[in-house]
Design a protein around this motif. Structure first.
Motif, PDB file in Angstrom:
ATOM      1  N   LEU A  16      -0.023 -11.016  19.372  1.00 55.33           N
ATOM      2  CA  LEU A  16      -0.495  -9.880  18.683  1.00 55.33           C
ATOM      3  C   LEU A  16       0.971  -9.271  18.406  1.00 55.33           C
ATOM      4  O   LEU A  16       1.249  -8.618  17.274  1.00 55.33           O
ATOM      5  N   LEU A  18       4.038 -10.458  17.539  1.00 53.56           N
ATOM      6  CA  LEU A  18       4.584 -11.109  16.340  1.00 53.56           C
ATOM      7  C   LEU A  18       3.912 -10.636  15.174  1.00 53.56           C
ATOM      8  O   LEU A  18       4.791 -10.465  13.983  1.00 53.56           O
ATOM      9  N   SER A  19       2.786 -10.212  15.016  1.00 50.01           N
ATOM     10  CA  SER A  19       2.059  -9.643  13.872  1.00 50.01           C
ATOM     11  C   SER A  19       2.688  -8.339  13.470  1.00 50.01           C
ATOM     12  O   SER A  19       2.497  -8.169  12.321  1.00 50.01           O
ATOM     13  N   PHE A  20       3.407  -7.853  14.119  1.00 45.90           N
ATOM     14  CA  PHE A  20       4.162  -6.439  13.797  1.00 45.90           C
ATOM     15  C   PHE A  20       5.547  -6.898  13.128  1.00 45.90           C
ATOM     16  O   PHE A  20       6.108  -5.856  12.588  1.00 45.90           O
ATOM     17  N   ARG A  21       5.922  -8.141  12.967  1.00 47.17           N
ATOM     18  CA  ARG A  21       7.348  -8.314  12.463  1.00 47.17           C
ATOM     19  C   ARG A  21       7.125  -8.061  10.850  1.00 47.17           C
ATOM     20  O   ARG A  21       5.990  -8.112  10.295  1.00 47.17           O
ATOM     21  N   ASN A  22       8.293  -8.048  10.079  1.00 42.97           N
ATOM     22  CA  ASN A  22       8.016  -7.546   8.641  1.00 42.97           C
ATOM     23  C   ASN A  22       7.808  -8.817   7.807  1.00 42.97           C
ATOM     24  O   ASN A  22       6.959  -8.690   6.999  1.00 42.97           O
ATOM     25  N   ARG A  24       6.096 -11.747   6.218  1.00 46.55           N
ATOM     26  CA  ARG A  24       4.348 -12.028   6.136  1.00 46.55           C
ATOM     27  C   ARG A  24       4.136 -13.534   6.271  1.00 46.55           C
ATOM     28  O   ARG A  24       4.931 -14.390   5.710  1.00 46.55           O
ATOM     29  N   SER A  25       3.329 -14.044   7.002  1.00 48.30           N
ATOM     30  CA  SER A  25       2.911 -15.455   6.821  1.00 48.30           C
ATOM     31  C   SER A  25       2.298 -15.497   5.571  1.00 48.30           C
ATOM     32  O   SER A  25       1.187 -14.946   5.240  1.00 48.30           O
TER      33      SER A  25
ATOM     34  N   ILE B 339      -6.494 -11.406  15.335  1.00 46.09           N
ATOM     35  CA  ILE B 339      -5.002 -11.558  15.210  1.00 46.09           C
ATOM     36  C   ILE B 339      -4.475 -12.013  13.872  1.00 46.09           C
ATOM     37  O   ILE B 339      -3.393 -11.536  13.166  1.00 46.09           O
ATOM     38  N   MET B 342      -4.227  -9.569  11.287  1.00 43.34           N
ATOM     39  CA  MET B 342      -2.954  -8.916  11.540  1.00 43.34           C
ATOM     40  C   MET B 342      -1.895  -9.396  11.138  1.00 43.34           C
ATOM     41  O   MET B 342      -0.907  -8.765  10.334  1.00 43.34           O
ATOM     42  N   TRP B 343      -1.740 -10.824  11.190  1.00 44.27           N
ATOM     43  CA  TRP B 343      -0.719 -11.606  10.492  1.00 44.27           C
ATOM     44  C   TRP B 343      -0.606 -11.729   8.946  1.00 44.27           C
ATOM     45  O   TRP B 343       0.286 -11.850   8.640  1.00 44.27           O
ATOM     46  N   LYS B 344      -1.878 -11.658   8.574  1.00 45.17           N
ATOM     47  CA  LYS B 344      -2.006 -11.579   7.157  1.00 45.17           C
ATOM     48  C   LYS B 344      -1.703 -10.424   6.426  1.00 45.17           C
ATOM     49  O   LYS B 344      -1.285 -10.354   5.465  1.00 45.17           O
ATOM     50  N   GLY B 345      -1.964  -9.198   7.289  1.00 45.01           N
ATOM     51  CA  GLY B 345      -1.632  -7.911   6.726  1.00 45.01           C
ATOM     52  C   GLY B 345      -0.380  -7.260   7.038  1.00 45.01           C
ATOM     53  O   GLY B 345       0.697  -8.041   7.576  1.00 45.01           O
ATOM     54  N   ARG B 346      -0.268  -6.003   7.191  1.00 44.11           N
ATOM     55  CA  ARG B 346       0.894  -5.340   7.474  1.00 44.11           C
ATOM     56  C   ARG B 346       0.482  -4.053   8.307  1.00 44.11           C
ATOM     57  O   ARG B 346       0.117  -3.001   8.074  1.00 44.11           O
ATOM     58  N   PRO B 347       0.305  -4.497   9.794  1.00 45.24           N
ATOM     59  CA  PRO B 347      -0.100  -3.444  10.664  1.00 45.24           C
ATOM     60  C   PRO B 347       0.515  -2.019  10.773  1.00 45.24           C
ATOM     61  O   PRO B 347       1.720  -2.246  10.786  1.00 45.24           O
ATOM     62  N   LEU B 357      -5.077  -1.919  19.938  1.00 47.09           N
ATOM     63  CA  LEU B 357      -4.351  -2.629  20.658  1.00 47.09           C
ATOM     64  C   LEU B 357      -4.728  -2.543  22.188  1.00 47.09           C
ATOM     65  O   LEU B 357      -4.711  -3.310  22.831  1.00 47.09           O
ATOM     66  N   PHE B 360      -7.303  -4.889  22.748  1.00 46.43           N
ATOM     67  CA  PHE B 360      -7.077  -6.267  22.750  1.00 46.43           C
ATOM     68  C   PHE B 360      -6.389  -6.678  24.407  1.00 46.43           C
ATOM     69  O   PHE B 360      -6.932  -7.608  24.947  1.00 46.43           O
TER      70      PHE B 360
END
Lengths: 185, 827
Positions: A16, A18-22, A24-25, B339, B342-347, B357, B360
């Protein structure tokens, strides 16, 4: 179980965070579905839960009364708000609020109720088993050492529920014999 | 016509009466959705205050704050209010308000039913709260286990308030579920096929189907227990052939799906809000839909895990333990899909995202402790301790309250047309989050130390003093946080600045309108070609306001919409909605009178109230009739659609299908109860068996066979232009004969108050008789419509609806007669 749960919780929180890193995967949606949904969503829980379930069933099997073992037979009848115990080895004997059993021998407790639903629970000796009107539930337990153990009724039963407790007195061999003869030490 | 002129004309057609009088006659989902949500939050505050009282009581040992008599009412009402008067109605309110907007249509399928459901909920909830104010609230715990809740051990009216009040409230749940199911399946924008539906609609559909199959067992249980309490039919008394375990089965057959009925709508909110907060689309839409379906299916297979300590055979334990752990898999799929999104986008950390959050963190912990208690040996220790209380609050607060707060903050600009001005929400979130975790982490610990749930006092020697005090302090932090959210919302409603349309840049249709939403919802209906209509056409709102979609021209003061083919979203029929009416509130008041007279044992009012319901229902359906054959209706874009009065499967047919689904579940639960008592309950066989009668059985079954055949013939004749009246009368007579056979069964049921066998036969016969009366009334109504010229070869929609009910009555009636007479023959 607690450590495993904590580890899984930690993993989810890290993902969760790590998803806030800049960064993008990248990659296609199909690839992401493989990782997130097939891998983490389906595979991971299936693996963990399968193992846990097997563990639980094995432990549970060990706690079930088995035939062929010579067990001491006692009966526990609940009513609002006291437990009465009777003993197959000494039919004349009845105790109220205190259950006597021998140490080191399996004991089968036949649990019944005279009024509403109650639950027989001695946390240090065994899990709960309910007393249901019209049914007899048998709990197998075995106390390793003599002593006194606290028990409570663990199913809400109305106004007197707070103080609805009992004691289990575990005797050594001679103490048990004395108790059955009606001469407690 | 200019957009403004269209707005005025449509508003005049769709608006409710001005002022507070409008509340009583509105049938518009915009009003009713808001009224549902507002009422649900009033109950949330009441439930929350009760929770505070519980924590005050437990803060110190030997508490003298409330005695057990009062304390037992407090915790019973806390659970009852939160489950039945807050959680479910909040879902209903949110779905009622949002669904037509998300689906691109103007209202739900049955606007008057929405209003009826709301008033049943408001009246039923009020009954329970009034009982509490007078100190006669239910006090047996929110799952009301008999025999504790039976007449012997709970004399007085307290338990009756629960059984009757909750059943009354559940009418609204069933009504809303029928409403939501039919709306999602039939009332969508043209072109919105199933796979283009917004994800929330899928969740709402699955939840509604679960309500239809999950609530009936509880309604049955409540009916049986009330019959036992009021008339001495011993369904749950072990010495008279009943079994208290039957209640536990029926209750948890409802109670476990209930958890997912609460969680799934919240998951729908997350699946809608989260991608917008992350500026992307949802990862794995199809997987999430499948996971929700799987969850719904599995959740019906694990009710027994609430009964691990009742002495269920070990093989049964293994099965239900496996099912209980398995249910974590589809939940895991959803969590990781989110999740992954969230990785795919830009939270972005807007307020709704903070609450997500919070979801979660809280829900994952709740899920993990849930897996722990699914392990049988662990549950034998943890069962009925504070550990379970803590676990269920993690699941429900994490899985429902946080997502709902996220949804409130997300849709608040839609409700008000304003945007957040004060920054109170962030602080409030911090308090709620920390307060919640302090309260309930501590409670886990107290449970592991052996503190039972539902005790009103403990001793200092127990060693729980500090941990309970910490928990109580946490609960007050939580309460302050929730109060601040409330203040924040009020400030928002009254003071915030006007917002632009679609402030979050969302892609779903509810943002393609002016806010607050106009009474008519869409000035014209969009043609949908993708799952994210606003992403493709950002100016859609203007286009629709200009009347460039379907039904853009207001006509004759009519409330118009169109219904589509379920799968493809192809426009199928033209639908007219009823206008404002007080009929729903009057009908629910009379329904309330029925329940109240049962409760207060004024039995002479009961038949009067029933007759009142029948008269009102007659009035309700009569207003739907048309005198002349309607022409094909132009809906714009050169498309002409048949009127819903002229189709084979009208909205009322769909509504009947799903209402009968719920009804069929009720009946199946009743048969299950019969079989369960017969095979498991002690005290069987009964002293006297039913005396079978070949004549009664043959007569009843003949009626059951003839009625649907005659209805089929009536439909065929009507379609061919021949007179259908005679066939309808035959069908009516068939149902009546079936009813007579069922009545005979009731009269001859052996000693209903002395053994559960007789009482079960009595209830089975009553069920058959009740439905035979309904079928006969419907047949009579149809006959009148035919005679007065309200039907024709074209205006045929009423026929299949009556046929459906007649068929249902025949099937259940025949099963009832066979079960009763065969049980007598086999003995």
């Amino acid at each position: 179980m607690l450590a495993g749960a904590a580890a899984i919780f930690g993993l989810v929180m890290i993902l969760l965070g790590l998803s806030f890193r800049n960064r993008r995967s990248s990659g296609e949606e199909a690839g992401q579905i493989r990782v997130w949904i097939l891998g983490l969503g389906l595979g991971f829980p299936a693996l963990v839960l399968g193992a846990l379930l097997a563990y639980g069933l094995v432990i549970g099997e060990r706690l079930v009364p088995r035939q062929g073992v010579e067990a001491v037979q006692v009966s526990a009848q609940a009513r609002r708000w006291e437990w009465r115990f009777t003993y197959a080895d000494a039919p004349a004997l009845e105790t109220t609020g205190v259950l006597h059993i021998p140490a080191g021998r399996p004991v089968d407790i036949a649990i019944t109720t005279a009024d509403v639903i109650h639950s027989f629970w001695v946390p240090r000796l065994a899990g709960k088993l309910d007393a249901i009107p019209g049914h007899t539930n048998t709990l197998r337990l075995e106390a390793d050492a003599p002593g006194t153990y606290q028990g409570v009724s663990a199913e809400f039963s109305g106004a007197g529920y707070d103080g609805f407790a009992f004691e289990v007195v575990v005797h050594d061999n001679s103490g048990w014999a004395a108790f059955l003869r009606g001469q407690p030490e | 016509m200019r957009a403004l002129e269209r707005h005025r004309k449509l508003s005049a057609i769709w608006a409710s009466e001005t002022g507070f009088r409008g509340w009583f006659s509105t049938v518009n989902h915009n009003d009713l959705g808001r009224m549902f949500l507002f009422t649900a939050f009033l109950f949330f505050i009441i439930g929350g205050l009760l929770a505070m009282l519980i924590r005050v009581q437990l803060a110190t040992p030997h508490s003298a704050f409330a005695g057990p008599e009062i304390y037992n009412q407090i915790f019973t009402m806390h659970g009852t209010v939160m489950m039945f008067l807050f959680a479910i109605p909040t879902f209903e309110g949110l779905a009622i308000y949002l669904l037509p907007k998300l689906l691109g249509t103007r209202d739900l399928a049955f606007p008057r039913l929405t209003a009826y459901g709301f008033w049943c909920y408001a009246f039923g909830g009020t009954m329970l709260i009034v009982a509490m104010v007078f100190g006669i609230a239910p006090d047996g715990g929110w799952f009301m286990y008999p025999p504790l809740s039976s007449a012997i051990h709970s004399p007085g009216i307290n338990a009756d308030f629960w059984l009757i009040g909750i059943t009354f409230v559940e009418i609204s749940a069933i009504a809303a579920a029928v409403e939501i199911t039919v709306s999602v399946l039939k009332y969508r924008a043209p072109g919105m096929s199933l796979e283009k539906m917004p994800i929330f609609a899928w969740y709402a559909l699955v939840t509604a189907l679960m309500i239809l199959t999950g609530f009936p067992p509880l309604i049955l249980g409540s009916v049986l227990l009330e019959l036992e309490r009021a008339f001495g039919l011993p369904f749950f008394q072990a010495d008279l052939g009943g079994d208290s375990l039957l209640w536990q089965h029926l209750f948890w057959l409802f109670g476990h799906p209930e958890v997912y009925i609460i969680f799934l709508p919240a998951a729908g909110v997350i699946s809608t809000v989260l991608p917008v907060m992350c500026r992307t689309t949802l990862l794995g839409y199809g997987w999430i839909v499948s996971a929700a379906l799987a969850l719904a299916f599995l959740s019906f297979g694990l009710w027994v895990h609430h009964m691990f300590t009742t002495g269920i055979p070990h093989l049964g334990l293994a099965f239900f333990s496996a099912a209980s752990t398995l249910v974590a898999v589809p939940t895991g799929v959803q969590i990781f899909a989110w999740i992954g999104t969230m990785w795919k986008g830009r939270p972005e950390l807007h307020l709704p995202m903070l609450h997500i959050l919070g979801f979660f963190v809280t829900f994952v912990i709740g899920g993990l402790t849930g897996v722990m208690v699914a392990v049988v040996p662990f549950d034998w220790q943890a069962h009925d301790t504070a550990f379970i209380t803590a676990h269920l609050h993690y699941v429900l607060f994490g899985g429902f309250v946080f997502p709902i707060f996220a949804g409130i903050y997300y849709w608040l600009p839609h409700f008000t047309g304003r945007r957040q001005f004060f920054r109170l929400g962030e602080l409030a979130f911090a308090l709620v989050f920390s307060g919640f975790h302090i309260t309930f982490l501590a409670m886990h610990w107290a449970g592991l130390l052996g503190q039972r749930r539902r005790i009103s006092a403990y001793a200092p020697e127990d060693g729980w003093t500090t941990i309970n005090l910490i928990s109580s302090v946490g609960s007050f932090i939580l309460a302050i946080g929730i109060a601040m959210i409330l203040i924040d919302v009020l400030l928002h409603v009254f003071t915030a600045r006007r917002s632009r349309r679609n402030p979050w840049n969302a892609s779903t249709l509810e943002w393609a309108m002016i806010t607050p939403a106009p009474a008519y919802t869409f000035a014209s209906l969009p043609q949908v070609s993708s799952r994210d209509p606003l992403a493709r056409e950002p100016e859609l709102a203007t286009t629709l306001a200009r009347g460039e979609g379907f039904l853009g021209t207001p006509r004759d003061g009519l409330r118009e919409t169109l219904a589509v083919d379920s799968a493809s979203g192809r426009p199928e029929m033209h639908v007219l909605y009823p206008a404002n009416t007080r009929l729903p509130i009057i009908m629910s008041a009379v329904t309330g009178l029925f329940f109240l007279s049962l409760l207060l044992k004024f039995y002479w009012i009961v038949p009067l109230a029933l007759a009142g319901v029948i008269v009102l229902a007659w009035k309700w359906v009569r207003s739907l009739g048309l005198r002349d054959d309607p022409a094909m209706q132009p809906v714009g874009h050169d498309l002409n659609l048949p009127s819903s009065a002229t189709v084979e499967r009208a909205p009322g047919w769909w509504g009947s299908v799903f209402l009968l689904t719920a009804n069929g579940t009720f009946f199946a639960a009743l048969l299950f109860g019969f079989a369960f008592l017969w095979t498991v309950a002690p005290g069987w066989p009964p002293p006297v068996w039913f005396t079978p009668s070949v004549a009664e059985l043959a007569l009843g079954v003949a009626g059951a066979v003839i009625a649907p055949l005659a209805m089929r013939r009536a439909i065929r004749r009507n379609r061919a232009g021949d007179a259908p009246l005679f066939s309808v009368l035959i069908a009516l007579s068939g149902s009546a004969v079936l009813g007579i056979a069922c009545a005979a069964l009731m009269l001859r049921a052996p000693a209903p108050t002395e053994h559960a066998y007789g009482s079960t036969l009595l209830v089975l016969g009553g069920y058959g008789l009740f439905h035979a009366i309904i079928a006969a009334l419907m047949g009579g109504f149809l006959a009148r419509q035919i005679r007065c010229g309200y039907t024709s070869a074209k205006r045929r929609a009423a026929f299949p609806i009556v046929a459906l009910w007649v068929k249902y009555t025949s099937i259940t009636g025949a099963i009832i007669l066979l079960a009763a007479h065969l049980s007598g023959m086999l003995s």
